[in-house]
Design a protein around this motif. Structure first.
Motif, short mmCIF file in Angstrom:
data_model
loop_
_atom_site.label_atom_id
_atom_site.label_comp_id
_atom_site.label_asym_id
_atom_site.label_seq_id
_atom_site.Cartn_x
_atom_site.Cartn_y
_atom_site.Cartn_z
N PHE A 249 0.83 -1.20 0.00
CA PHE A 249 0.00 0.00 0.00
C PHE A 249 0.87 1.26 0.00
N ALA A 250 0.28 2.34 -0.47
CA ALA A 250 0.93 3.65 -0.44
C ALA A 250 -0.14 4.68 -0.14
N TRP A 251 0.22 5.73 0.62
CA TRP A 251 -0.75 6.77 0.92
C TRP A 251 -0.06 8.10 1.23
N TYR A 252 -0.84 9.15 1.07
CA TYR A 252 -0.42 10.50 1.44
C TYR A 252 -1.46 11.06 2.40
N ALA A 253 -1.01 11.71 3.47
CA ALA A 253 -1.93 12.29 4.45
C ALA A 253 -1.49 13.71 4.78
N GLN A 254 -2.49 14.59 4.91
CA GLN A 254 -2.23 15.97 5.32
C GLN A 254 -3.22 16.35 6.41
N ILE A 255 -2.70 16.86 7.52
CA ILE A 255 -3.53 17.24 8.67
C ILE A 255 -3.32 18.73 8.93
N GLU A 256 -4.41 19.49 8.86
CA GLU A 256 -4.35 20.93 9.09
C GLU A 256 -5.21 21.27 10.30
N LYS A 257 -4.56 21.78 11.35
CA LYS A 257 -5.26 22.16 12.57
C LYS A 257 -4.98 23.61 12.89
N GLU A 258 -6.02 24.32 13.29
CA GLU A 258 -5.90 25.74 13.60
C GLU A 258 -4.84 25.95 14.70
N ASP A 259 -3.96 26.94 14.47
CA ASP A 259 -2.91 27.30 15.43
C ASP A 259 -1.86 26.21 15.59
N ASN A 260 -1.79 25.26 14.63
CA ASN A 260 -0.76 24.23 14.64
C ASN A 260 -0.15 24.12 13.25
N PRO A 261 1.13 23.78 13.16
CA PRO A 261 1.73 23.61 11.83
C PRO A 261 1.11 22.43 11.10
N ASP A 262 1.02 22.53 9.79
CA ASP A 262 0.48 21.42 8.99
C ASP A 262 1.38 20.20 9.11
N ASN A 263 0.75 19.03 9.20
CA ASN A 263 1.46 17.75 9.19
C ASN A 263 1.25 17.08 7.84
N LYS A 264 2.34 16.59 7.23
CA LYS A 264 2.25 15.93 5.93
C LYS A 264 3.06 14.63 5.98
N PHE A 265 2.46 13.57 5.42
CA PHE A 265 3.10 12.26 5.47
C PHE A 265 2.96 11.55 4.12
N LEU A 266 3.99 10.80 3.76
CA LEU A 266 3.98 9.97 2.55
C LEU A 266 4.53 8.61 2.94
N ALA A 267 3.79 7.52 2.62
CA ALA A 267 4.19 6.20 3.11
C ALA A 267 4.07 5.13 2.05
N LEU A 268 4.92 4.10 2.19
CA LEU A 268 4.87 2.88 1.39
C LEU A 268 5.06 1.72 2.35
N GLY A 269 4.14 0.74 2.31
CA GLY A 269 4.23 -0.33 3.29
C GLY A 269 3.66 -1.65 2.83
N PHE A 270 3.67 -2.61 3.77
CA PHE A 270 3.19 -3.97 3.52
C PHE A 270 2.25 -4.39 4.63
N GLU A 271 1.30 -5.25 4.27
CA GLU A 271 0.40 -5.85 5.25
C GLU A 271 0.21 -7.33 4.93
N HIS A 272 0.22 -8.15 5.99
CA HIS A 272 -0.06 -9.58 5.83
C HIS A 272 -0.94 -10.07 6.97
N LYS A 273 -1.95 -10.85 6.64
CA LYS A 273 -2.85 -11.44 7.63
C LYS A 273 -2.67 -12.95 7.66
N LEU A 274 -2.91 -13.52 8.83
CA LEU A 274 -2.88 -14.98 8.95
C LEU A 274 -3.88 -15.41 10.00
N SER A 275 -4.35 -16.65 9.88
CA SER A 275 -5.31 -17.17 10.86
C SER A 275 -5.20 -18.69 10.91
N TYR A 276 -5.57 -19.24 12.07
CA TYR A 276 -5.56 -20.68 12.28
C TYR A 276 -6.74 -21.04 13.15
N LYS A 277 -7.64 -21.84 12.61
CA LYS A 277 -8.82 -22.24 13.37
C LYS A 277 -8.53 -23.53 14.13
N PHE A 278 -9.08 -23.60 15.35
CA PHE A 278 -8.85 -24.78 16.18
C PHE A 278 -10.12 -25.22 16.88
#
Length: 306
Positions: free
Chosen positions: A277-306
């Motif tokens: 996955f890849a994403w870009y995020a921007q957070i703008e809050k009054e009286d706070n500096p803008d936060n900006k992020f750019l990411a590239l990552g991986f996700e894996h799920k696993l399960s075992y029924k018993f």
């Protein structure tokens, strides 16, 4: 609790369950890590972050006609080790019963208002999570949770937090729900929920999500105010995703008065349980500096029924 002790504990549960002919549950895990370029107002820097990674065991066991014991033990895992010895933190952990009357559990759980978001927040647990500017994303300890049976697609959820002491205050969260949050049983999910003095806030949330073929659109409205008095704040969120088969495109915009978050990203599935996955995020809050992020990552799920 460290990871070694946790895995040993889960292993003992699974070994005991295998001695019984009746299926009792499922061991599951999700690993989600990304590399980020982050700017929180003082310059850009790199990070390796563990996001919504967890490990757990859950299930149900029939003890009488139409009556089952239900349980869940789940921990958040900090894969990158930023938390040091506290790399495991509690998520939902409860035990209870389920029957024709619904489901009643005791322990640690999400509030009804939290559950009202369904899957509408496409960036839950990432930098652009709705909790950056909204209240109400609470997972409480010392709670009794009730979910009613479904009636024509509708059901009620209640969460009650005990006072814990003679000088403590209780808290309640309640909601009316329609459909399936995963949009598998119904193409429509809707909810209306309210927090009564939960973590110091009274909060109302209305949400809806609808699936049309490969398109999913969702929206939420929220009003929040301090329970002991203060200014009321209102906001809205809209999210949209499109499944193009080999790629899933996602966009989300959120407001709270003058504060905003904006998320844009894509998922590239590598089978049923893995994705890049890849994403870009921007957070703008009054009286706070803008936060900006750019990411590239991986996700894996696993399960075992018993």
């Amino acid at each position: 609790m460290n990871l070694h002790k946790l895995l040993l504990f889960v292993g003992l549960i699974c070994t005991q369950a295998m001695a019984d002919e009746q299926s009792q549950g499922e061991f599951y895990a999700k690993l989600n890590v990304d590399a980020q370029s982050s700017d929180k107002g003082d310059g850009r820097f790199s990070e390796i972050k563990s996001n919504n990674s967890w490990i757990g065991v859950k299930g149900d066991y029939q003890i009488a006609d139409a009556i089952s014991v239900v349980y869940r033990l789940e921990w958040k895992v900090d894969i990158t080790g930023e938390s040091g010895s506290d790399s495991l933190t509690e998520r939902p952990q409860y035990v209870g019963i389920r029957g024709g009357f619904g489901e009643l559990t005791l322990g640690r759980n999400f509030t009804a208002l939290w559950m009202a978001q369904g899957k509408i927040d496409l960036y839950n647990h990432y930098e652009g999570d709705i909790t950056k500017i909204w209240k109400g994303e609470n997972r409480l300890s010392d709670v009794a949770s009730y979910s009613s049976p479904s009636y024509h697609g509708f059901n009620v959820k209640l969460t009650y937090q005990a006072e814990k002491s003679e000088n403590g205050d209780s808290a309640t969260s309640a909601g009316l729900f329609y459909g399936d949050a995963n949009l598998k049983k119904s193409p429509l999910f809707a909810a209306l929920a309210h927090d009564f003095d939960v973590n110091g806030y009274d909060t109302t949330r209305a949400s809806m999500q609808y699936k049309m073929g490969q398109h999913v659109i969702g929206g939420m409205l929220q009003q929040q105010e301090p329970a002991d008095g203060g200014d009321s704040q209102s906001g809205a969120l809209v999210s949209y995703s499109f499944n193009a088969g080999n790629m899933i495109y996602k966009v989300q915009y959120q407001t709270l008065e003058d504060d905003t978050t904006f998320n844009l990203g894509l998922d590239y599935p590598l089978g049923d349980n893995t994705k890049v996955f890849a994403w870009y995020a921007q957070i703008e809050k009054e009286d706070n500096p803008d936060n900006k992020f750019l990411a590239l990552g991986f996700e894996h799920k696993l399960s075992y029924k018993f």
